[in-house]
Enzyme design. Structure first.
Site, PDB file in Angstrom:
ATOM      1  N   THR A   1      11.637  11.305   3.994  1.00  0.00           N
ATOM      2  CA  THR A   1      11.547  10.485   5.193  1.00  0.00           C
ATOM      3  C   THR A   1      12.631  10.930   6.176  1.00  0.00           C
ATOM      4  OG1 THR A   1      10.720   8.668   3.842  1.00  0.00           O
ATOM      5  CG2 THR A   1      11.573   8.087   6.012  1.00  0.00           C
TER       6      THR A   1
ATOM      7  N   ASN B   1      12.276   2.114  -1.015  1.00  0.00           N
ATOM      8  CA  ASN B   1      11.941   2.404  -2.415  1.00  0.00           C
ATOM      9  C   ASN B   1      12.990   1.877  -3.385  1.00  0.00           C
ATOM     10  OD1 ASN B   1       9.575   3.670  -1.687  1.00  0.00           O
ATOM     11  ND2 ASN B   1      10.492   5.714  -1.600  1.00  0.00           N
TER      12      ASN B   1
ATOM     13  N   ARG C   1       0.850  -1.192   0.000  1.00  0.00           N
ATOM     14  CA  ARG C   1       0.000   0.000   0.000  1.00  0.00           C
ATOM     15  C   ARG C   1       0.879   1.234   0.000  1.00  0.00           C
ATOM     16  NH1 ARG C   1      -5.558  -0.132   1.404  1.00  0.00           N
ATOM     17  NH2 ARG C   1      -6.294  -2.287   1.556  1.00  0.00           N
ATOM     18  N   GLY C   2       0.473   2.234  -0.756  1.00  0.00           N
ATOM     19  CA  GLY C   2       1.202   3.493  -0.820  1.00  0.00           C
ATOM     20  C   GLY C   2       0.338   4.637  -0.343  1.00  0.00           C
TER      21      GLY C   2
ATOM     22  N   LYS D   1      15.032   6.201  -0.329  1.00  0.00           N
ATOM     23  CA  LYS D   1      15.194   5.491   0.937  1.00  0.00           C
ATOM     24  C   LYS D   1      15.212   3.997   0.628  1.00  0.00           C
ATOM     25  CE  LYS D   1      10.195   5.626   1.910  1.00  0.00           C
ATOM     26  NZ  LYS D   1       9.163   6.023   2.894  1.00  0.00           N
TER      27      LYS D   1
ATOM     28  N   PHE E   1      -1.287   6.846  -2.064  1.00  0.00           N
ATOM     29  CA  PHE E   1      -2.524   7.049  -2.813  1.00  0.00           C
ATOM     30  C   PHE E   1      -3.166   5.768  -3.317  1.00  0.00           C
ATOM     31  CE2 PHE E   1      -0.378  11.217  -3.726  1.00  0.00           C
ATOM     32  CZ  PHE E   1      -1.267  11.998  -3.012  1.00  0.00           C
TER      33      PHE E   1
ATOM     34  N   ASP F   1      12.338  11.104  -2.531  1.00  0.00           N
ATOM     35  CA  ASP F   1      12.082  10.195  -1.405  1.00  0.00           C
ATOM     36  C   ASP F   1      12.947   8.943  -1.558  1.00  0.00           C
ATOM     37  OD1 ASP F   1      10.995   9.344   0.984  1.00  0.00           O
ATOM     38  OD2 ASP F   1       9.156   8.545   0.084  1.00  0.00           O
TER      39      ASP F   1
ATOM     40  N   ASP G   1       8.669   3.923  -6.702  1.00  0.00           N
ATOM     41  CA  ASP G   1       7.777   4.833  -5.963  1.00  0.00           C
ATOM     42  C   ASP G   1       8.114   6.302  -6.223  1.00  0.00           C
ATOM     43  OD1 ASP G   1       5.956   6.080  -4.382  1.00  0.00           O
ATOM     44  OD2 ASP G   1       6.330   4.865  -2.592  1.00  0.00           O
TER      45      ASP G   1
END
Length: 274
Positions: free
Chosen positions: A169, A137, A17-18, A134, A20, A132, A150
């Site tokens: 993050t 991802n 799950r992300g 990290k 959106f 983002d 992502d």
């Protein structure tokens, strides 16, 4: 999910799950291959800004297609209620799982950093900042090839346009993002530098007991190499870390400069800069 998608793919179990959307495994009877499906219910998006974000992600993935270290987009389906993005499936463990339990040697860390920086440099050449970067991802496919994924926070920066907005993050976010100033694509280099530091040392370079404390540490940008964590790390690796985790953005390396650094070009085998 959109009707067009249902006519071409069999949707299987949920795998993530992300911000959106929900990610499912799906199967194409035509190709005989499994893929990842990110399905976004547009009816629950809060406002036009959210809608713009999800549409931008699909455009960015299409723009970046073709690089072996960026997750590939296969199909896009959209109707009044749903946006469905079909991407290549990366069902091996992500980098977060791989860094959680072990420390990497110079050579092992360089084997991750080289394709990661290739992916970031490709994004920057196309005028895209990921924003983002990290371990969560950074995915790996069935052949253990690294795939940057992502792009939900990604932004265009071409034509000299700078960026604003706090995204990212805590451990990995660049200080200029937190300061509220305009920033450029080098925020991705900072985040990649944090990942490199964690792989080699087993600890983050800037940390605290809460998000606020972590942010304070990032803003100070006081880079240290504790002897107990860095006793086996080469001087050339530490040199590259200083250039990636440089608080002065004008002196911080670009993605292209990182790729040309001796630690990367020697695949982590260089022990000194001489």
């Amino acid at each position: 999910m959109s009707q067009g998608l249902k006519g071409n793919y069999q949707v299987c179990e949920e795998i993530g799950r992300g911000r959106f959307g929900t990610v499912f495994r799906c199967f194409s009877p035509e190709s005989g291959e499994f893929y990842a499906l990110k399905s976004i219910d547009k009816t629950v998006l809060a406002d036009s800004v959210d809608r713009e974000c999800i549409e931008k992600e699909a455009k960015i993935l299409q723009l970046l297609n073709g690089n072996p270290n960026v997750v590939q987009i296969i199909d896009v389906y959209e109707d009044e209620n749903y946006l469905d993005i079909v991407m290549e499936l990366c069902d091996s463990s992500d980098l977060y799982d791989r860094v959680s339990n072990r420390i990497f040697s110079d050579v092992e860390a360089a084997a991750v950093m080289s394709p990661l920086m290739e992916a970031i440099a490709h994004c920057h050449r196309r005028g895209v900042a990921h924003r983002d970067i990290k371990p969560d991802n950074i995915l790996f496919d069935s052949r253990n090839r690294l795939k940057l994924a992502d792009f939900g926070s990604a932004e265009f920066f071409h034509d000299g346009r700078s960026m604003r907005g706090i995204v990212g993050t805590p451990y990995y976010v660049a200080p200029e993002v937190l300061s509220g100033r305009d920033y450029n694509e080098k925020v991705d280099v900072w985040s990649a530098g944090v990942i490199m530091y964690i792989m080699l040392a087993g600890i983050p370079p800037f940390y605290g007991d809460s998000a606020a404390e972590i942010f304070e540490s990032v803003l100070r940008g006081n880079l240290r190499f504790p002897t107990r964590n860095f006793y086996s790390v080469s001087p050339v690796a530490k040199d590259l870390l200083r250039k990636m985790l440089c608080k002065d953005v004008s002196k911080r390396f670009s993605a292209e400069q990182v790729l040309n650094h001796p630690w990367i070009t020697s695949r982590g085998e260089a022990r000194s800069l001489i």
